[in-house]
Design a protein around this motif. Structure first.
Motif, PDB file in Angstrom:
ATOM      1  N   GLU A 185       0.800  -1.229   0.000  1.00  0.00           N
ATOM      2  CA  GLU A 185       0.000   0.000   0.000  1.00  0.00           C
ATOM      3  C   GLU A 185       0.834   1.280   0.000  1.00  0.00           C
ATOM      4  O   GLU A 185       0.311   2.366   0.224  1.00  0.00           O
ATOM      5  CB  GLU A 185      -1.007   0.009   1.152  1.00  0.00           C
ATOM      6  N   HIS A 186       2.121   1.183  -0.306  1.00  0.00           N
ATOM      7  CA  HIS A 186       2.977   2.368  -0.379  1.00  0.00           C
ATOM      8  C   HIS A 186       3.052   2.912  -1.802  1.00  0.00           C
ATOM      9  O   HIS A 186       3.521   4.021  -2.020  1.00  0.00           O
ATOM     10  CB  HIS A 186       4.378   2.054   0.138  1.00  0.00           C
ATOM     11  N   CYS A 187       2.626   2.109  -2.756  1.00  0.00           N
ATOM     12  CA  CYS A 187       2.577   2.519  -4.152  1.00  0.00           C
ATOM     13  C   CYS A 187       1.178   2.232  -4.676  1.00  0.00           C
ATOM     14  O   CYS A 187       0.403   1.501  -4.057  1.00  0.00           O
ATOM     15  CB  CYS A 187       3.610   1.758  -4.985  1.00  0.00           C
ATOM     16  N   THR A 188       0.879   2.823  -5.817  1.00  0.00           N
ATOM     17  CA  THR A 188      -0.408   2.599  -6.465  1.00  0.00           C
ATOM     18  C   THR A 188      -0.164   2.237  -7.920  1.00  0.00           C
ATOM     19  O   THR A 188       0.676   2.860  -8.582  1.00  0.00           O
ATOM     20  CB  THR A 188      -1.298   3.855  -6.385  1.00  0.00           C
ATOM     21  N   THR A 189      -0.873   1.228  -8.388  1.00  0.00           N
ATOM     22  CA  THR A 189      -0.830   0.864  -9.799  1.00  0.00           C
ATOM     23  C   THR A 189      -2.086   1.405 -10.459  1.00  0.00           C
ATOM     24  O   THR A 189      -3.202   1.191  -9.986  1.00  0.00           O
ATOM     25  CB  THR A 189      -0.747  -0.660  -9.973  1.00  0.00           C
ATOM     26  N   ILE A 190      -1.872   2.117 -11.542  1.00  0.00           N
ATOM     27  CA  ILE A 190      -2.954   2.713 -12.323  1.00  0.00           C
ATOM     28  C   ILE A 190      -3.076   1.928 -13.618  1.00  0.00           C
ATOM     29  O   ILE A 190      -2.080   1.748 -14.334  1.00  0.00           O
ATOM     30  CB  ILE A 190      -2.649   4.193 -12.627  1.00  0.00           C
ATOM     31  N   ARG A 191      -4.267   1.462 -13.892  1.00  0.00           N
ATOM     32  CA  ARG A 191      -4.544   0.742 -15.137  1.00  0.00           C
ATOM     33  C   ARG A 191      -5.565   1.563 -15.894  1.00  0.00           C
ATOM     34  O   ARG A 191      -6.637   1.873 -15.363  1.00  0.00           O
ATOM     35  CB  ARG A 191      -5.103  -0.643 -14.826  1.00  0.00           C
ATOM     36  N   ALA A 192      -5.234   1.952 -17.123  1.00  0.00           N
ATOM     37  CA  ALA A 192      -6.118   2.833 -17.882  1.00  0.00           C
ATOM     38  C   ALA A 192      -6.149   2.441 -19.351  1.00  0.00           C
ATOM     39  O   ALA A 192      -5.152   1.996 -19.903  1.00  0.00           O
ATOM     40  CB  ALA A 192      -5.634   4.287 -17.741  1.00  0.00           C
ATOM     41  N   ILE A 193      -7.324   2.594 -19.950  1.00  0.00           N
ATOM     42  CA  ILE A 193      -7.511   2.315 -21.364  1.00  0.00           C
ATOM     43  C   ILE A 193      -7.536   3.647 -22.105  1.00  0.00           C
ATOM     44  O   ILE A 193      -8.286   4.558 -21.757  1.00  0.00           O
ATOM     45  CB  ILE A 193      -8.839   1.563 -21.623  1.00  0.00           C
ATOM     46  N   LYS A 194      -6.733   3.731 -23.164  1.00  0.00           N
ATOM     47  CA  LYS A 194      -6.704   4.970 -23.952  1.00  0.00           C
ATOM     48  C   LYS A 194      -8.015   5.156 -24.680  1.00  0.00           C
ATOM     49  O   LYS A 194      -8.508   4.233 -25.348  1.00  0.00           O
ATOM     50  CB  LYS A 194      -5.542   4.943 -24.956  1.00  0.00           C
TER      51      LYS A 194
END
Length: 198
Positions: A185-194
């Motif tokens: 929980e010290h980093c965040t992964t962002i997943r995004a569709i263009k």
């Protein structure tokens, strides 16, 4: 890498590929991967690690803020792992990652979040080593690890966090975005569709 769902039809750009841990897993899944990093030493290690997949690997010693040799929409997915927080020019780097990603393509970015604290992380790691009885035998390498990580303190204090990346994507009109915790929980992964271009 599982968030990228790599397969043998995908062309993936791995920005800040380092020694190739993610690159190797993407190649093992059959993807064609272009790995970028500024460190020639790390790229040599990457080439060795990924030598069994050389026919599907391209390696470039270049900064992610200038991807001008690549046409817009070249890649099916772009992976950026712990790079933007320490980048000298994070906004152009993100813009280039978005430019070379095809419409409908997948962007996965992992960065420290606003709760990340290097001092807390190092203290916890040192306490673990002490409790395990390993601190004395690992003293020299541990001091090197601390020194290297503390060198990132300024970047962590002044650089982009995951929240900044998400805000930039939303400002650019991206709305198909999900986030998940990473690294305790010290980093965040962002997943995004263009978004599809009109």
């Amino acid at each position: 890498c599982t968030l990228l769902a790599p397969n043998d039809r995908m062309k993936i750009l791995d920005i800040g590929a380092g020694t190739g841990n993610a690159t190797l897993r993407l190649l093992q899944a059959g993807a064609k991967v272009t790995a970028l990093d500024l460190s020639l030493v790390m790229l040599r290690m990457l080439r060795t690690k990924c030598s069994g997949h050389a026919e599907r690997l391209k390696v470039a010693n270049r900064e992610g803020s200038d991807l001008s040799p690549r046409a817009s929409g070249t890649f099916d997915a772009v992976n950026v792992h712990l790079v933007l927080f320490s980048a000298r020019r994070p906004r152009p780097m993100l813009a280039e990652a978005l430019r070379v990603l095809r419409p409908g393509g997948l962007l996965v970015i992992t960065e420290p979040n606003k709760t990340f604290d290097m001092d807390v992380q190092l203290a916890a790691a040192e306490a673990y080593l002490r409790e395990a009885g390993s601190l004395d035998t690992l003293r020299e390498p541990w001091e090197l690890v601390k020194k290297v990580n503390l060198a990132f303190r300024t970047a962590l204090n002044e650089g982009w966090r995951a929240e900044t990346v998400e805000r930039e994507l939303r400002y650019a009109g991206w709305d198909d975005i999900t986030t998940s915790s990473a690294y305790g929980e010290h980093c965040t992964t962002i997943r995004a569709i263009k978004p599809e271009q009109s």
